[in-house]
Write a protein that holds these residues in place. Structure first.
Motif, PDB file in Angstrom:
ATOM      1  N   CYS A  25       0.903  -1.237  -0.225  1.00 32.47           N
ATOM      2  CA  CYS A  25      -0.209   0.012   0.012  1.00 32.47           C
ATOM      3  C   CYS A  25       1.124   1.313  -0.043  1.00 32.47           C
ATOM      4  O   CYS A  25       0.498   2.196  -0.631  1.00 32.47           O
ATOM      5  N   THR A  28       2.606   1.561  -3.380  1.00 32.85           N
ATOM      6  CA  THR A  28       1.465   2.270  -4.221  1.00 32.85           C
ATOM      7  C   THR A  28       1.173   3.642  -4.080  1.00 32.85           C
ATOM      8  O   THR A  28       1.124   4.544  -5.031  1.00 32.85           O
ATOM      9  N   TYR A  29       0.930   3.961  -2.928  1.00 28.71           N
ATOM     10  CA  TYR A  29       0.783   5.581  -2.575  1.00 28.71           C
ATOM     11  C   TYR A  29       2.046   6.280  -3.120  1.00 28.71           C
ATOM     12  O   TYR A  29       1.736   7.367  -3.895  1.00 28.71           O
ATOM     13  N   ILE A 149      -4.624   2.015   5.615  1.00 25.72           N
ATOM     14  CA  ILE A 149      -3.671   0.863   5.408  1.00 25.72           C
ATOM     15  C   ILE A 149      -3.350  -0.067   6.496  1.00 25.72           C
ATOM     16  O   ILE A 149      -3.361  -1.224   6.334  1.00 25.72           O
ATOM     17  N   SER A 153      -4.308  -4.013   6.357  1.00 27.41           N
ATOM     18  CA  SER A 153      -3.433  -4.901   6.521  1.00 27.41           C
ATOM     19  C   SER A 153      -3.584  -6.057   7.457  1.00 27.41           C
ATOM     20  O   SER A 153      -3.328  -7.136   7.414  1.00 27.41           O
TER      21      SER A 153
END
Length: 454
Positions: A25, A28-29, A149, A153
């Motif tokens: 995550c 990706t961010y 996130i 997770s």
């Protein structure tokens, strides 16, 4: 704590999954913020229309006067276009112009001032320092995204851990049971992937090992029984030969003593006729015993040929009763018969004849004069039953289980007042074992009964 995590598959999978999810995550961010395109909501069309007129107006001013007009105009353009464009002013021969692509700028206009002959180039370019709206929105959402996130997770890691480790824990538990030789449990994993195949293979292995262990235990038990039986037979064999030696020694000693006495004409042995007759009787007993020992030896031989055939047992008993009539008359005994007709069994005629003769002989030998012998033969429920009862006598209950032992007599002094060798019932039991028949002796109110069941 670290040692506990290292020894727990669930903890490892959970932590690794959670870290990987958070890392994915975050990456990706980061990629979105770095590679998101700049988004501009305005274009150069309006500026292209106004810029020539603006350049024409300020070219009437001196350079110093034009600076205020340019600043005012730039503020208007920035405000109107949300700071998406930047005003550019370069000398016409400036090297910095090469860094701009005319496709990404407004039109270029030439500008000169009244107090200078130097020529300038004027245009608007995109403001590269202005961040895109996507990046700006993401940066504003960082606190919320961080919480999301972490939560996602943890949740994903939790369910993924359950999905991955539950069947593995079952397999581990079953394998521990198998290691402890407990094959009662099965691994119920309803999956078709490699874990499911592993569980099915483990179940098959458990069943096969359980079957093999049962067979091995059964074989070991049978082997132990065979060993115990062999030891028992060996013990009986030793006891038999010891008793046989004793039984044979006695008549041989008697005959030897009588012959020596007659040979040296010592005292009473001078009457040879009397003692020769006694020696002959002892020799007859000795011959009888040897014949019975030979019979036992033949029956106990592992390769003894036992050839059963269908015989009429009722006819055999009638014949043996007829053959023993003189014996019954000598003993002043009466015989009562209750014999069913056409009773057929599978057996050896000669051996069964020896059984019947021994049982009838014992009944006659041990019954007082004037008593009765009852003989009954019947067939019911697929079984043949023979019962011989002699009245007027009983056997001590403690001696009954020992009657089938070789050379055993109720009279512990082993005398032969009744004429027996102590091998008759032993031979009877051996023959009936070959026929898979059962024999039992018991006291009745009237006397003693022998029951044989085929």
């Amino acid at each position: 704590m670290i040692k506990r995590i290292r020894s727990s598959l669930s903890a490892k999978v959970f932590m690794i999954t959670a870290v990987l999810m958070a890392a994915c995550c975050s990456i990706t961010y980061f990629c979105i913020t770095q590679f998101a395109p700049y988004i501009y909501t305005h274009d150069f069309s309006a500026i292209n229309e106004e810029l020539p007129y603006f350049v024409e107006d300020i070219s009437r001013f001196t350079k110093e006067e034009a600076l205020f007009a340019i600043e005012d105009y730039c503020n208007q353009i920035v405000e109107k276009n949300d700071d998406e464009f930047v005003f550019r002013l370069f000398q016409s021969n400036s090297e910095e112009l090469k860094q701009f692509n005319k496709n990404d700028t407004s039109q270029w206009c030439r500008l000169t001032f009244t107090d200078s002959t130097e020529e300038y180039i004027v245009f608007f370019s995109k403001n590269t320092e202005k961040e895109s709206q996507v990046v700006e929105a993401l940066q504003k959402a960082i606190p919320v995204l961080s919480v999301v996130i972490i939560a996602v997770s943890i949740i994903v890691a939790f369910f993924y851990t359950i999905y991955m480790t539950t069947p593995i824990k079952k397999i581990s538990r079953i394998s521990k049971q198998m290691a402890a030789l407990d094959f009662s449990g099965l691994c119920t994993v309803l999956r078709t992937d490699e874990i499911g195949i592993l569980a099915d293979s483990l179940n098959d292995l458990s069943r096969k090992l359980s079957s093999a262990l049962s067979e091995l235990q059964s074989a070991n038990q049978k082997l132990q029984e065979d060993i115990d039986r062999e030891r028992q037979l060996e013990r009986q064999r030793v006891e038999f030969f010891s008793a046989a030696s004793h039984e044979l020694k006695t008549p041989i000693t008697i005959i030897k003593g009588q012959l020596q006495g007659m040979l040296y004409q010592v005292g009473r042995y001078k009457d040879r006729e009397t003692y020769l007759t006694q020696s002959l009787e002892v020799t007859d007993d000795l011959e009888k015993m040897v014949q019975e020992l030979l019979t036992i030896s033949r029956l106990d031989t592992p390769g003894y040929a036992f050839n059963p055939a269908h015989i009429y047992f009722d006819k055999l008993i009638q014949d043996r009763l007829t053959a023993n009539e003189d014996l019954f008359m000598q003993r002043e005994l009466t015989v009562e018969k209750d014999i069913s007709q056409e009773v057929s069994i599978l057996g050896d005629l000669q051996l069964l004849q020896k059984v019947v003769d021994n049982l009838l002989g014992n009944a006659a030998a041990y019954s007082p004069a004037g008593e009765c012998i009852n003989v009954k033969l019947c067939q019911a429920a697929g079984k043949v039953n023979l019962m011989i009862e002699n009245t007027g006598v009983h056997i001590p209950d403690g001696d009954i289980p020992k009657l089938f032992e070789a050379f055993y007599r109720v009279d512990q002094s082993r005398n032969r007042q009744t004429g027996g060798t102590g091998l008759g019932l032993y031979i009877v039991k051996t023959i009936l074992d070959l026929h898979r028949a059962a024999i039992e002796i018991e006291n009745t109110p009237q006397g003693v009964m022998v029951s044989v069941q085929f």
